[in-house]
Design an enzyme around this catalytic site. Structure first.
Site, mmCIF file in Angstrom:
data_model
loop_
_atom_site.group_PDB
_atom_site.id
_atom_site.type_symbol
_atom_site.label_atom_id
_atom_site.label_comp_id
_atom_site.label_asym_id
_atom_site.label_seq_id
_atom_site.Cartn_x
_atom_site.Cartn_y
_atom_site.Cartn_z
ATOM 1 N N PHE A 153 0.838 -1.198 0.000
ATOM 2 C CA PHE A 153 0.000 0.000 0.000
ATOM 3 C C PHE A 153 0.874 1.250 0.000
ATOM 4 O O PHE A 153 1.778 1.390 0.825
ATOM 5 C CB PHE A 153 -0.932 0.003 1.217
ATOM 6 C CG PHE A 153 -1.975 1.073 1.129
ATOM 7 C CD1 PHE A 153 -3.094 0.907 0.330
ATOM 8 C CD2 PHE A 153 -1.819 2.260 1.832
ATOM 9 C CE1 PHE A 153 -4.045 1.908 0.228
ATOM 10 C CE2 PHE A 153 -2.768 3.267 1.732
ATOM 11 C CZ PHE A 153 -3.876 3.094 0.935
ATOM 12 N N ARG A 166 -2.687 12.680 -0.377
ATOM 13 C CA ARG A 166 -2.581 12.924 -1.818
ATOM 14 C C ARG A 166 -1.577 14.030 -2.145
ATOM 15 O O ARG A 166 -0.946 14.018 -3.182
ATOM 16 C CB ARG A 166 -3.934 13.335 -2.405
ATOM 17 C CG ARG A 166 -4.963 12.248 -2.416
ATOM 18 C CD ARG A 166 -6.201 12.715 -3.190
ATOM 19 N NE ARG A 166 -7.345 11.869 -2.934
ATOM 20 C CZ ARG A 166 -7.571 10.703 -3.512
ATOM 21 N NH1 ARG A 166 -6.691 10.212 -4.359
ATOM 22 N NH2 ARG A 166 -8.651 10.005 -3.228
#
Length: 181
Positions: A153, A166
């Protein structure tokens, strides 16, 4: 190291390495679509940083549109893909390049490509920043892939963990082995 909510992430791909690879991908797209006017379909939310950097490096006339899908819950793919925001442009006879942040299971990309094919595009290609071959559940043809990575991940450079991370200018990998997807 960065901490997002309850998870710790370590450095994985630096901004310089990412942007160098994006430059190489842009050069190939410039060559492949020279004299053409492709439409780039950016998959939101994750691909926005990658798309921005890629599109800035293109020396060809093009259009840009956006679609939004969701398939992740926390750090694992839910296996269910839902369309959230659809495409309005006519793609018939057009060269289409889908820009994605990461192709892991391939489910989202397969659903999107299956929705685009009936529009009769002249050509249909995929550009992804990251690809996790080990995670594939559905085969996907990737004409432009930035990096092949392990099935771990990652966050940053558009990729998120529960909506956060992000904005990181590099890519980080989950350090908590017991929480990996």
């Amino acid at each position: 190291m960065v901490t997002i909510l309850d998870k710790t992430f370590g450095p994985f791909l630096s901004q310089a390495i990412i942007e160098e690879r994006i430059g190489e991908m842009a050069a190939q797209i410039n060559e492949d679509y020279h004299g053409k006017t492709p439409i780039f379909i950016v998959v939101l939310n994750g691909a926005f940083l990658f798309a921005s950097e890629l599109l800035k490096r293109l020396d060809l006339s093009c259009e840009v549109s956006f679609v939004r899908f969701a398939s992740y819950e926390n750090t694992q793919s839910s296996g269910n893909v839902r369309e959230i925001l659809g495409l309005q442009e006519n793609l018939s006879g057009r060269d289409v390049v889908v820009i994605e942040d990461i192709v892991d299971t391939g489910l989202t990309m397969n659903q999107l490509l299956n929705q685009l094919r009936p529009s009769n595009p002249k050509s249909l290609a995929v550009a992804t920043l990251l690809h996790k071959p080990e995670a594939l559940k559905a085969p996907v043809s990737l004409e432009y892939a930035g990096f092949e990575i392990e099935n771990r991940f990652v966050v940053g450079y558009g990729l998120d963990y529960d909506g956060l991370g992000r904005n990181l200018n590099a890519i980080y990998v989950l350090q908590d082995i017991s929480s990996q997807a």
